[in-house]
Design a protein around this motif. Structure first.
Motif, PDB file in Angstrom:
ATOM      1  N   ARG A 119     -16.774  46.913  73.688  1.00  0.00           N
ATOM      2  CA  ARG A 119     -17.185  48.117  73.605  1.00  0.00           C
ATOM      3  C   ARG A 119     -16.288  48.955  72.678  1.00  0.00           C
ATOM      4  NH1 ARG A 119     -22.205  50.079  74.497  1.00  0.00           N
ATOM      5  NH2 ARG A 119     -23.087  49.438  76.611  1.00  0.00           N
ATOM      6  N   PRO A 120     -16.527  49.680  71.674  1.00  0.00           N
ATOM      7  CA  PRO A 120     -15.571  50.290  70.802  1.00  0.00           C
ATOM      8  C   PRO A 120     -14.815  51.506  71.410  1.00  0.00           C
ATOM      9  CG  PRO A 120     -17.535  49.879  69.463  1.00  0.00           C
ATOM     10  CD  PRO A 120     -17.946  49.444  70.752  1.00  0.00           C
ATOM     11  N   ALA A 121     -15.726  52.358  72.350  1.00  0.00           N
ATOM     12  CA  ALA A 121     -15.174  53.260  72.905  1.00  0.00           C
ATOM     13  C   ALA A 121     -14.148  53.108  74.080  1.00  0.00           C
ATOM     14  CB  ALA A 121     -16.361  54.197  73.923  1.00  0.00           C
ATOM     15  N   VAL A 122     -14.194  51.874  74.691  1.00  0.00           N
ATOM     16  CA  VAL A 122     -13.198  51.668  75.497  1.00  0.00           C
ATOM     17  C   VAL A 122     -12.331  50.434  75.065  1.00  0.00           C
ATOM     18  CG1 VAL A 122     -14.420  52.517  77.553  1.00  0.00           C
ATOM     19  CG2 VAL A 122     -14.887  49.858  76.884  1.00  0.00           C
ATOM     20  N   GLU A 123     -12.600  50.114  73.922  1.00  0.00           N
ATOM     21  CA  GLU A 123     -11.832  49.080  73.205  1.00  0.00           C
ATOM     22  C   GLU A 123     -11.351  47.664  73.892  1.00  0.00           C
ATOM     23  OE1 GLU A 123      -8.415  51.474  71.786  1.00  0.00           O
ATOM     24  OE2 GLU A 123      -9.644  52.640  70.250  1.00  0.00           O
ATOM     25  N   ARG A 124     -12.446  47.242  74.746  1.00  0.00           N
ATOM     26  CA  ARG A 124     -12.458  46.166  75.312  1.00  0.00           C
ATOM     27  C   ARG A 124     -13.775  45.589  75.566  1.00  0.00           C
ATOM     28  NH1 ARG A 124     -13.833  47.337  80.753  1.00  0.00           N
ATOM     29  NH2 ARG A 124     -13.534  49.660  81.212  1.00  0.00           N
TER      30      ARG A 124
ATOM     31  N   THR B 108     -16.508  44.391  78.096  1.00  0.00           N
ATOM     32  CA  THR B 108     -16.958  44.861  79.397  1.00  0.00           C
ATOM     33  C   THR B 108     -18.351  43.911  79.877  1.00  0.00           C
ATOM     34  OG1 THR B 108     -19.007  46.200  78.521  1.00  0.00           O
ATOM     35  CG2 THR B 108     -16.826  47.369  79.043  1.00  0.00           C
TER      36      THR B 108
ATOM     37  N   TYR C 291     -18.619  55.233  64.198  1.00  0.00           N
ATOM     38  CA  TYR C 291     -18.907  55.215  65.332  1.00  0.00           C
ATOM     39  C   TYR C 291     -18.388  56.378  65.925  1.00  0.00           C
ATOM     40  CZ  TYR C 291     -18.977  53.944  70.272  1.00  0.00           C
ATOM     41  OH  TYR C 291     -19.250  53.614  71.547  1.00  0.00           O
TER      42      TYR C 291
ATOM     43  N   LYS D 106     -14.796  56.840  64.544  1.00  0.00           N
ATOM     44  CA  LYS D 106     -14.261  55.744  64.434  1.00  0.00           C
ATOM     45  C   LYS D 106     -14.974  54.723  63.343  1.00  0.00           C
ATOM     46  CE  LYS D 106     -12.276  55.604  69.176  1.00  0.00           C
ATOM     47  NZ  LYS D 106     -12.036  54.479  70.368  1.00  0.00           N
TER      48      LYS D 106
ATOM     49  N   SER E 141     -13.951  57.172  76.746  1.00  0.00           N
ATOM     50  CA  SER E 141     -12.951  56.105  77.194  1.00  0.00           C
ATOM     51  C   SER E 141     -12.263  56.792  78.425  1.00  0.00           C
ATOM     52  CB  SER E 141     -11.801  56.174  75.935  1.00  0.00           C
ATOM     53  OG  SER E 141     -11.477  57.525  75.543  1.00  0.00           O
TER      54      SER E 141
ATOM     55  N   THR F  75     -19.306  53.216  79.226  1.00  0.00           N
ATOM     56  CA  THR F  75     -18.422  52.565  78.297  1.00  0.00           C
ATOM     57  C   THR F  75     -19.196  52.566  76.832  1.00  0.00           C
ATOM     58  OG1 THR F  75     -20.098  50.773  78.810  1.00  0.00           O
ATOM     59  CG2 THR F  75     -17.988  50.910  80.052  1.00  0.00           C
TER      60      THR F  75
END
Lengths: 176, 176
Positions: free
Chosen positions: A59-64, A66, B32, B21, B113, B109
Protein backbone atom coordinates in the motif's frame (compact mmCIF):
# COMPACT_ATOMS: atom_id res chain seq x y z
CA UNK A 1 -13.30 31.22 -3.65
CA UNK A 2 -15.88 33.93 -3.01
CA UNK A 3 -17.18 33.60 0.55
CA UNK A 4 -20.80 33.88 -0.58
CA UNK A 5 -20.64 30.45 -2.19
CA UNK A 6 -21.73 27.64 0.12
CA UNK A 7 -19.38 25.01 -1.30
CA UNK A 8 -16.73 24.91 -3.99
CA UNK A 9 -14.46 22.22 -5.40
CA UNK A 10 -10.94 23.53 -4.81
CA UNK A 11 -8.81 20.52 -5.84
CA UNK A 12 -9.53 17.53 -8.04
CA UNK A 13 -7.89 14.16 -8.59
CA UNK A 14 -9.20 11.18 -10.58
CA UNK A 15 -10.11 9.50 -7.26
CA UNK A 16 -11.32 12.28 -4.94
CA UNK A 17 -11.99 16.02 -4.74
CA UNK A 18 -11.49 18.59 -2.00
CA UNK A 19 -14.58 20.70 -1.33
CA UNK A 20 -14.46 23.98 0.62
CA UNK A 21 -17.64 24.74 2.60
CA UNK A 22 -18.34 28.14 4.18
CA UNK A 23 -21.65 27.26 5.88
CA UNK A 24 -21.37 27.69 9.63
CA UNK A 25 -17.74 28.87 9.46
CA UNK A 26 -16.65 32.21 10.98
CA UNK A 27 -16.91 35.14 8.53
CA UNK A 28 -13.60 35.89 6.83
CA UNK A 29 -12.06 32.72 8.25
CA UNK A 30 -10.94 29.46 6.67
CA UNK A 31 -13.63 27.36 5.04
CA UNK A 32 -14.34 23.83 6.21
CA UNK A 33 -12.55 21.38 3.88
CA UNK A 34 -14.33 18.11 3.11
CA UNK A 35 -13.28 15.18 0.93
CA UNK A 36 -15.57 14.04 -1.87
CA UNK A 37 -14.81 10.35 -2.30
CA UNK A 38 -16.65 7.60 -4.13
CA UNK A 39 -18.46 4.88 -2.19
CA UNK A 40 -16.62 1.65 -1.57
CA UNK A 41 -17.31 -1.87 -0.39
CA UNK A 42 -15.67 -4.21 2.08
CA UNK A 43 -16.42 -7.94 2.07
CA UNK A 44 -16.06 -10.61 4.73
CA UNK A 45 -15.71 -13.81 2.70
CA UNK A 46 -15.70 -17.15 4.52
CA UNK A 47 -14.69 -20.47 2.98
CA UNK A 48 -16.64 -23.69 3.69
CA UNK A 49 -13.96 -24.39 6.36
CA UNK A 50 -14.88 -21.03 8.01
CA UNK A 51 -11.63 -19.37 7.01
CA UNK A 52 -11.54 -15.65 6.27
CA UNK A 53 -10.37 -14.78 2.73
CA UNK A 54 -7.85 -11.94 3.22
CA UNK A 55 -5.58 -9.98 0.88
CA UNK A 56 -1.95 -9.01 1.44
CA UNK A 57 -0.63 -6.23 -0.80
CA UNK A 58 1.75 -3.26 -0.88
CA UNK A 59 0.00 0.00 0.00
CA UNK A 60 1.79 3.18 -1.19
CA UNK A 61 0.03 5.46 1.35
CA UNK A 62 1.46 3.55 4.33
CA UNK A 63 4.55 2.32 2.43
CA UNK A 64 4.28 -1.32 3.58
CA UNK A 65 2.36 -4.52 2.93
CA UNK A 66 -0.95 -4.77 4.72
CA UNK A 67 -3.39 -7.58 5.48
CA UNK A 68 -6.98 -6.58 4.76
CA UNK A 69 -10.43 -7.69 3.69
CA UNK A 70 -11.21 -7.60 -0.04
CA UNK A 71 -12.47 -4.10 -0.81
CA UNK A 72 -12.85 -1.62 -3.63
CA UNK A 73 -14.64 1.33 -5.16
CA UNK A 74 -18.21 1.16 -6.42
CA UNK A 75 -18.12 1.91 -10.17
CA UNK A 76 -20.59 4.42 -11.65
CA UNK A 77 -23.98 2.76 -12.16
CA UNK A 78 -22.94 -0.34 -10.20
CA UNK A 79 -24.86 -1.52 -7.13
CA UNK A 80 -22.83 -1.94 -3.93
CA UNK A 81 -23.49 -5.70 -3.83
CA UNK A 82 -22.44 -6.16 -7.48
CA UNK A 83 -19.31 -4.16 -6.70
CA UNK A 84 -18.53 -6.32 -3.67
CA UNK A 85 -18.88 -9.55 -5.66
CA UNK A 86 -16.79 -8.15 -8.51
CA UNK A 87 -14.01 -6.92 -6.22
CA UNK A 88 -13.91 -10.22 -4.33
CA UNK A 89 -13.54 -12.14 -7.60
CA UNK A 90 -11.03 -9.70 -9.13
CA UNK A 91 -8.80 -9.38 -6.07
CA UNK A 92 -8.88 -12.94 -4.77
CA UNK A 93 -10.32 -15.22 -7.46
CA UNK A 94 -12.93 -16.38 -4.91
CA UNK A 95 -16.66 -16.39 -5.63
CA UNK A 96 -19.72 -17.28 -3.56
CA UNK A 97 -23.33 -18.14 -4.27
CA UNK A 98 -24.70 -15.65 -1.72
CA UNK A 99 -23.81 -12.08 -0.81
CA UNK A 100 -25.48 -10.72 2.33
CA UNK A 101 -25.62 -7.04 3.23
CA UNK A 102 -24.25 -6.18 6.67
CA UNK A 103 -25.04 -2.47 6.41
CA UNK A 104 -23.72 0.95 5.52
CA UNK A 105 -21.09 2.76 7.56
CA UNK A 106 -19.65 6.29 7.37
CA UNK A 107 -15.86 5.98 6.82
CA UNK A 108 -15.02 9.38 8.31
CA UNK A 109 -17.80 11.65 9.58
CA UNK A 110 -15.22 14.37 10.23
CA UNK A 111 -14.12 14.79 6.60
CA UNK A 112 -15.98 12.60 4.09
CA UNK A 113 -19.58 12.05 2.99
CA UNK A 114 -19.15 8.78 1.11
CA UNK A 115 -20.39 5.38 2.25
CA UNK A 116 -18.70 2.09 3.02
CA UNK A 117 -21.02 -0.83 2.21
CA UNK A 118 -20.25 -4.01 4.13
CA UNK A 119 -21.05 -7.52 2.91
CA UNK A 120 -20.72 -11.15 3.94
CA UNK A 121 -20.09 -13.98 1.48
CA UNK A 122 -20.58 -17.12 3.59
CA UNK A 123 -19.54 -19.75 1.01
CA UNK A 124 -16.53 -18.44 -0.90
CA UNK A 125 -14.58 -20.88 -3.07
CA UNK A 126 -11.60 -20.28 -5.39
CA UNK A 127 -12.55 -20.04 -9.06
CA UNK A 128 -9.66 -18.05 -10.52
CA UNK A 129 -6.34 -16.39 -9.85
CA UNK A 130 -5.85 -13.40 -7.53
CA UNK A 131 -4.98 -10.00 -8.97
CA UNK A 132 -1.26 -9.53 -9.75
CA UNK A 133 0.45 -8.07 -6.68
CA UNK A 134 -2.13 -9.52 -4.30
CA UNK A 135 -1.48 -12.56 -2.10
CA UNK A 136 -4.57 -14.37 -0.81
CA UNK A 137 -4.30 -15.42 2.84
CA UNK A 138 -6.77 -17.76 4.56
CA UNK A 139 -7.05 -17.24 8.32
CA UNK A 140 -9.20 -18.97 10.91
CA UNK A 141 -11.15 -16.74 13.27
CA UNK A 142 -8.54 -17.32 15.95
CA UNK A 143 -5.72 -16.42 13.55
CA UNK A 144 -7.55 -13.27 12.47
CA UNK A 145 -8.12 -12.22 16.09
CA UNK A 146 -4.43 -12.82 16.83
CA UNK A 147 -3.39 -10.77 13.78
CA UNK A 148 -5.59 -7.89 15.03
CA UNK A 149 -4.05 -8.11 18.52
CA UNK A 150 -0.55 -8.24 17.02
CA UNK A 151 -1.09 -5.30 14.69
CA UNK A 152 -0.71 -7.20 11.39
CA UNK A 153 -4.39 -6.62 10.52
CA UNK A 154 -4.72 -2.93 11.42
CA UNK A 155 -6.96 -1.33 8.78
CA UNK A 156 -9.54 0.42 10.95
CA UNK A 157 -12.29 0.44 8.32
CA UNK A 158 -12.03 -3.33 8.01
CA UNK A 159 -12.12 -3.87 11.78
CA UNK A 160 -15.34 -1.84 11.59
CA UNK A 161 -16.85 -4.29 9.09
CA UNK A 162 -15.91 -7.18 11.38
CA UNK A 163 -17.53 -5.42 14.34
CA UNK A 164 -20.69 -4.72 12.36
CA UNK A 165 -20.86 -8.40 11.43
CA UNK A 166 -20.33 -9.42 15.05
CA UNK A 167 -22.93 -7.01 16.46
CA UNK A 168 -25.53 -7.98 13.85
CA UNK A 169 -25.01 -11.67 14.63
CA UNK A 170 -23.83 -12.46 11.10
CA UNK A 171 -20.57 -14.07 12.14
CA UNK A 172 -20.50 -17.49 13.81
CA UNK A 173 -20.03 -17.13 17.59
CA UNK A 174 -16.42 -18.36 17.42
CA UNK A 175 -15.51 -15.27 15.43
CA UNK A 176 -16.84 -12.62 17.82
CA UNK B 1 5.00 18.63 -10.61
CA UNK B 2 8.13 17.29 -12.31
CA UNK B 3 7.84 13.49 -12.65
CA UNK B 4 11.38 12.95 -11.31
CA UNK B 5 10.27 14.03 -7.84
CA UNK B 6 9.14 11.14 -5.64
CA UNK B 7 6.52 13.11 -3.70
CA UNK B 8 5.19 16.64 -3.73
CA UNK B 9 2.61 18.53 -1.69
CA UNK B 10 0.05 19.71 -4.26
CA UNK B 11 -2.68 21.16 -2.00
CA UNK B 12 -2.64 22.39 1.58
CA UNK B 13 -5.31 23.14 4.18
CA UNK B 14 -4.84 23.93 7.88
CA UNK B 15 -5.96 20.34 8.67
CA UNK B 16 -4.52 18.14 5.92
CA UNK B 17 -2.38 18.17 2.76
CA UNK B 18 -2.62 16.31 -0.52
CA UNK B 19 0.64 14.64 -1.56
CA UNK B 20 1.32 13.41 -5.09
CA UNK B 21 3.63 10.38 -5.29
CA UNK B 22 5.14 9.12 -8.52
CA UNK B 23 6.95 6.04 -7.13
CA UNK B 24 5.60 2.90 -8.73
CA UNK B 25 3.17 4.80 -10.99
CA UNK B 26 3.21 4.39 -14.80
CA UNK B 27 5.56 6.85 -16.55
CA UNK B 28 3.72 9.92 -17.83
CA UNK B 29 0.55 8.90 -15.99
CA UNK B 30 -1.26 10.33 -13.01
CA UNK B 31 0.61 10.32 -9.72
CA UNK B 32 -0.76 8.48 -6.71
CA UNK B 33 -2.52 10.99 -4.44
CA UNK B 34 -2.22 10.45 -0.69
CA UNK B 35 -3.63 12.45 2.22
CA UNK B 36 -1.27 13.78 4.87
CA UNK B 37 -3.40 13.97 8.01
CA UNK B 38 -2.44 14.42 11.65
CA UNK B 39 -2.81 11.53 14.08
CA UNK B 40 -5.98 11.35 16.13
CA UNK B 41 -7.34 9.51 19.13
CA UNK B 42 -10.57 7.71 19.89
CA UNK B 43 -11.59 6.89 23.45
CA UNK B 44 -13.96 4.31 24.89
CA UNK B 45 -14.96 5.83 28.24
CA UNK B 46 -17.07 3.77 30.65
CA UNK B 47 -18.83 5.13 33.71
CA UNK B 48 -18.87 3.19 37.02
CA UNK B 49 -22.31 1.89 35.90
CA UNK B 50 -20.64 0.50 32.74
CA UNK B 51 -22.28 3.02 30.46
CA UNK B 52 -20.46 4.24 27.33
CA UNK B 53 -19.84 8.01 27.24
CA UNK B 54 -20.85 9.07 23.72
CA UNK B 55 -21.08 12.41 21.92
CA UNK B 56 -23.86 13.63 19.65
CA UNK B 57 -22.96 16.59 17.41
CA UNK B 58 -23.61 18.11 13.98
CA UNK B 59 -21.02 17.01 11.41
CA UNK B 60 -20.70 19.29 8.35
CA UNK B 61 -19.12 16.57 6.15
CA UNK B 62 -22.15 14.30 6.43
CA UNK B 63 -24.61 17.17 7.06
CA UNK B 64 -26.36 15.53 10.02
CA UNK B 65 -25.98 14.83 13.73
CA UNK B 66 -23.95 11.75 14.54
CA UNK B 67 -23.42 9.62 17.63
CA UNK B 68 -19.74 8.82 18.19
CA UNK B 69 -17.01 8.11 20.69
CA UNK B 70 -15.04 11.09 22.02
CA UNK B 71 -12.19 11.69 19.57
CA UNK B 72 -9.83 14.37 18.36
CA UNK B 73 -6.52 15.36 16.82
CA UNK B 74 -3.20 14.89 18.59
CA UNK B 75 -1.68 18.36 19.04
CA UNK B 76 1.99 18.95 18.12
CA UNK B 77 4.24 17.68 20.93
CA UNK B 78 1.37 15.98 22.71
CA UNK B 79 1.38 12.24 23.48
CA UNK B 80 -1.57 10.22 22.17
CA UNK B 81 -2.72 9.34 25.70
CA UNK B 82 -2.54 12.97 26.87
CA UNK B 83 -4.52 13.92 23.78
CA UNK B 84 -7.16 11.28 24.50
CA UNK B 85 -7.62 12.44 28.10
CA UNK B 86 -7.76 16.09 27.02
CA UNK B 87 -10.31 15.45 24.26
CA UNK B 88 -12.50 13.36 26.59
CA UNK B 89 -12.51 16.17 29.16
CA UNK B 90 -13.02 18.96 26.61
CA UNK B 91 -15.77 17.26 24.62
CA UNK B 92 -17.72 15.57 27.41
CA UNK B 93 -16.59 17.02 30.76
CA UNK B 94 -15.80 13.45 31.89
CA UNK B 95 -12.46 12.45 33.39
CA UNK B 96 -11.01 9.14 34.60
CA UNK B 97 -8.15 8.09 36.83
CA UNK B 98 -6.79 5.56 34.30
CA UNK B 99 -6.27 5.63 30.55
CA UNK B 100 -5.35 2.29 28.95
CA UNK B 101 -3.93 1.95 25.44
CA UNK B 102 -5.87 -0.40 23.16
CA UNK B 103 -3.50 0.02 20.23
CA UNK B 104 -2.79 1.85 17.00
CA UNK B 105 -4.89 1.44 13.86
CA UNK B 106 -4.47 2.72 10.29
CA UNK B 107 -7.56 4.83 9.44
CA UNK B 108 -7.27 4.33 5.69
CA UNK B 109 -4.40 2.31 4.23
CA UNK B 110 -5.57 3.25 0.74
CA UNK B 111 -5.05 7.01 1.11
CA UNK B 112 -3.61 8.11 4.45
CA UNK B 113 -0.50 7.44 6.51
CA UNK B 114 -1.65 8.85 9.84
CA UNK B 115 -2.50 6.82 12.94
CA UNK B 116 -5.61 6.42 15.03
CA UNK B 117 -4.69 5.72 18.67
CA UNK B 118 -7.39 3.92 20.66
CA UNK B 119 -7.83 4.17 24.41
CA UNK B 120 -10.06 2.91 27.21
CA UNK B 121 -10.99 4.97 30.26
CA UNK B 122 -12.67 2.45 32.57
CA UNK B 123 -13.81 4.83 35.35
CA UNK B 124 -15.09 8.03 33.73
CA UNK B 125 -17.04 10.48 35.89
CA UNK B 126 -18.44 13.92 35.06
CA UNK B 127 -16.31 16.81 36.30
CA UNK B 128 -17.34 19.65 33.99
CA UNK B 129 -19.60 20.73 31.17
CA UNK B 130 -19.49 19.30 27.63
CA UNK B 131 -18.22 21.43 24.75
CA UNK B 132 -20.84 23.82 23.31
CA UNK B 133 -22.66 22.05 20.48
CA UNK B 134 -21.98 18.59 21.92
CA UNK B 135 -24.61 16.51 23.71
CA UNK B 136 -23.27 13.77 25.97
CA UNK B 137 -25.20 10.49 25.71
CA UNK B 138 -24.75 7.56 28.10
CA UNK B 139 -25.58 4.16 26.58
CA UNK B 140 -25.45 0.69 28.07
CA UNK B 141 -23.64 -1.97 26.02
CA UNK B 142 -27.01 -3.28 24.82
CA UNK B 143 -28.12 0.21 23.79
CA UNK B 144 -24.84 0.81 21.96
CA UNK B 145 -25.14 -2.51 20.10
CA UNK B 146 -28.72 -1.62 19.15
CA UNK B 147 -27.66 1.81 17.91
CA UNK B 148 -25.00 0.14 15.72
CA UNK B 149 -27.55 -2.32 14.32
CA UNK B 150 -30.02 0.53 13.69
CA UNK B 151 -27.46 2.76 11.98
CA UNK B 152 -27.49 5.60 14.55
CA UNK B 153 -23.89 4.84 15.57
CA UNK B 154 -22.30 4.41 12.13
CA UNK B 155 -18.83 6.01 12.29
CA UNK B 156 -16.67 3.17 10.95
CA UNK B 157 -13.47 4.30 12.69
CA UNK B 158 -15.25 4.17 16.05
CA UNK B 159 -16.68 0.71 15.40
CA UNK B 160 -13.06 -0.25 14.75
CA UNK B 161 -12.03 0.97 18.21
CA UNK B 162 -14.86 -1.04 19.76
CA UNK B 163 -13.74 -4.14 17.84
CA UNK B 164 -10.14 -3.67 18.90
CA UNK B 165 -11.30 -3.43 22.52
CA UNK B 166 -13.43 -6.56 22.13
CA UNK B 167 -10.68 -8.61 20.44
CA UNK B 168 -8.06 -7.57 22.99
CA UNK B 169 -10.38 -8.55 25.85
CA UNK B 170 -10.47 -5.01 27.23
CA UNK B 171 -14.25 -4.72 27.24
CA UNK B 172 -16.36 -6.64 29.76
CA UNK B 173 -17.90 -9.76 28.13
CA UNK B 174 -21.38 -8.19 28.03
CA UNK B 175 -20.10 -5.62 25.57
CA UNK B 176 -18.65 -7.96 22.93
Amino acid sequence: MAPDRAAETVFQTPWFDIVAKWDGQPEGGEPYYALRLVDFTCTIALTPKQEFVLVRQYRPAVERKTLELPAGHVDPGESPSDSAGRELAEETGYVGTRIESLGRLAPDTGRASNAMWCFLVPDAVPQGEPEPGIEVVLYSAAELAESIRGGEFDHALHLAALHLAAVTGKLPPWAN
